[in-house]
Scaffold this active site. Structure first.
Site, PDB file in Angstrom:
ATOM      1  N   LYS A 161      35.891  41.976  42.651  1.00 53.67           N
ATOM      2  CA  LYS A 161      37.253  41.346  42.915  1.00 53.67           C
ATOM      3  C   LYS A 161      37.718  41.073  44.197  1.00 53.67           C
ATOM      4  O   LYS A 161      37.622  41.836  45.135  1.00 53.67           O
ATOM      5  CB  LYS A 161      38.225  42.681  42.496  1.00 53.67           C
ATOM      6  N   LYS A 214      36.266  38.320  39.243  1.00 54.78           N
ATOM      7  CA  LYS A 214      37.497  37.843  39.399  1.00 54.78           C
ATOM      8  C   LYS A 214      37.886  37.414  40.774  1.00 54.78           C
ATOM      9  O   LYS A 214      37.420  38.314  41.536  1.00 54.78           O
ATOM     10  CB  LYS A 214      38.774  39.007  39.017  1.00 54.78           C
TER      11      LYS A 214
HETATM   12  C1  PBG Z   1      46.425  44.203  40.376  1.00 53.87           C
HETATM   13  C2  PBG Z   1      46.099  42.789  39.682  1.00 53.87           C
HETATM   14  C3  PBG Z   1      46.088  41.684  40.109  1.00 53.87           C
HETATM   15  C4  PBG Z   1      45.841  40.866  38.852  1.00 53.87           C
HETATM   16  C5  PBG Z   1      45.665  41.578  37.897  1.00 53.87           C
HETATM   17  N1  PBG Z   1      45.793  43.016  38.089  1.00 53.87           N
HETATM   18  C6  PBG Z   1      46.123  40.984  41.410  1.00 53.87           C
HETATM   19  C7  PBG Z   1      46.526  41.379  42.776  1.00 53.87           C
HETATM   20  O1  PBG Z   1      45.393  42.172  43.262  1.00 53.87           O
HETATM   21  O2  PBG Z   1      47.503  41.095  42.992  1.00 53.87           O
HETATM   22  C8  PBG Z   1      45.595  39.481  39.205  1.00 53.87           C
HETATM   23  C9  PBG Z   1      45.781  38.427  38.060  1.00 53.87           C
HETATM   24  C10 PBG Z   1      45.895  37.125  38.037  1.00 53.87           C
HETATM   25  O3  PBG Z   1      46.118  36.551  39.232  1.00 53.87           O
HETATM   26  O4  PBG Z   1      45.941  36.449  37.240  1.00 53.87           O
HETATM   27  N2  PBG Z   1      45.396  45.077  40.702  1.00 53.87           N
HETATM   28 ZN    ZN Z   2      46.866  46.621  41.652  1.00 55.02          ZN
END
Ligand code: PBG
Ligand code: ZN
Length: 292
Positions: A161, A214
């Site tokens: 991520k 991601k």
């Molecule tokens: C949080 C989380 C995030 C997303 C899903 N769970 C983002 C973040 O780190 O702020 C992002 C999803 C998206 O942008 O569609 N842990």
């Molecule tokens: Zn988070």
């Protein structure tokens, strides 16, 4: 998911994506099944946020109640829960803060994550998806779940991520923008391809059942590399910024929306994704059903 019965707020940054109350989410699952979609991932927005994210740690929190209610109404729906704290904390970070370092305290957050996982498991979730990227989270969750008797509950890890500006619209919709600082101490540097592979392979060793990359679109090289180096199923998360950009371009008539959408989905499959998590899921299902 949110407490009051409503479905339409904050959809300006993500058109056609809504916060839902539990009763609306149950109706939505009926719609999804008509389209042939039998799996969902839940994100909760609590009534009250605090420094630890207590709503995520109790059996009557928004996600626990949603899992129970949706399972009761739709036993054939496969429910995945996003496991993190950023939507539940008042500071918007993905765990408990260490005041001295102004960053998340990894070890306390790991312990709280086990508690959150057990809340979801007790509520009847089918799979948990830890998204906070804390060090050692997969091994800790696996051990905690096994000891609590949930040896068969699978874990889909947000294993690779990146610290990405593509999450902007989600943080607005999910009301989880960090009030200070950023997530760079726990999310990854987009320039580091070796670490991207290493992080996913470490999660495989720690006992993850599904890996994930991601965001998706700007990282398809990473998807392909991981796919070639693992035996686990691989998911991509087609994130909010990717969704919003395409949606806006479509609305402005700049591109043929349906065609660009399907090209994007095909690029995920071509690079090796087994699972696609996407806000476009209903649109894609409709297009696929039409072409049958
Ligand atoms: C949080 C989380 C995030 C997303 C899903 N769970 C983002 C973040 O780190 O702020 C992002 C999803 C998206 O942008 O569609 N842990
Ligand atoms: Zn988070």
């Amino acid at each position: 998911l949110r407490r009051q019965r409503q479905m339409c707020i904050r959809d300006r940054s993500m058109p056609d994506v809504f916060q839902m109350s539990i009763d609306v989410a149950i109706e939505e699952c009926g719609e999804l099944k008509k389209l042939g979609i039998y799996s969902i991932i839940l994100f909760g927005i609590p009534q009250l946020k605090d420094s630890v994210g207590s709503d995520a740690l109790c059996d009557h929190g928004i996600i626990a109640r949603a899992i129970k209610a949706i399972k009761a109404a739709h036993p054939d729906m496969f429910i995945v829960s996003d496991l993190c704290f950023c939507e539940y904390t008042d500071h918007g970070h993905c765990g408990v803060m260490n005041p001295k370092e102004q960053s998340v305290d990894n070890d306390i957050t790991l312990q709280n994550s086990v508690a959150q996982a057990i809340v979801h498991a007790k509520a009847g979730v089918d799979m948990i998806a830890p998204s906070g990227m804390m060090d050692g989270i997969i091994a800790t969750l696996r051990k905690g779940l096994d000891e609590a008797g949930y040896v068969n509950l699978p874990i889909m890890s947000y294993s690779t991520k990146f610290a990405s500006a593509y999450y902007g619209p989600f943080r607005d919709v999910a009301e989880s923008m960090p009030s200070y600082g950023d997530r760079k101490s726990y999310q990854m540097n987009p320039a580091n391809a070796k670490e991207a592979l290493y992080e996913s392979l470490t999660d495989e060793e720690e006992g993850a059942d599904i890996l994930m990359v991601k965001p998706a679109l700007a990282y398809l090289d990473v998807v392909k590399t991981i796919k070639e180096n693992t035996h686990l199923p691989l998911a991509v998360y087609n994130v909010s910024g990717e969704y919003a950009m395409l949606k806006m371009a479509g609305k402005m008539g700049l591109v043929d929306y349906d065609r660009v959408l399907m090209e994007t989905m095909i690029s995920f499959k071509r690079s090796g994704a087994d699972i696609i998590i996407s806000y476009h899921a209903k649109e894609v299902a409709r297009l696929l059903n039409q072409s049958l």
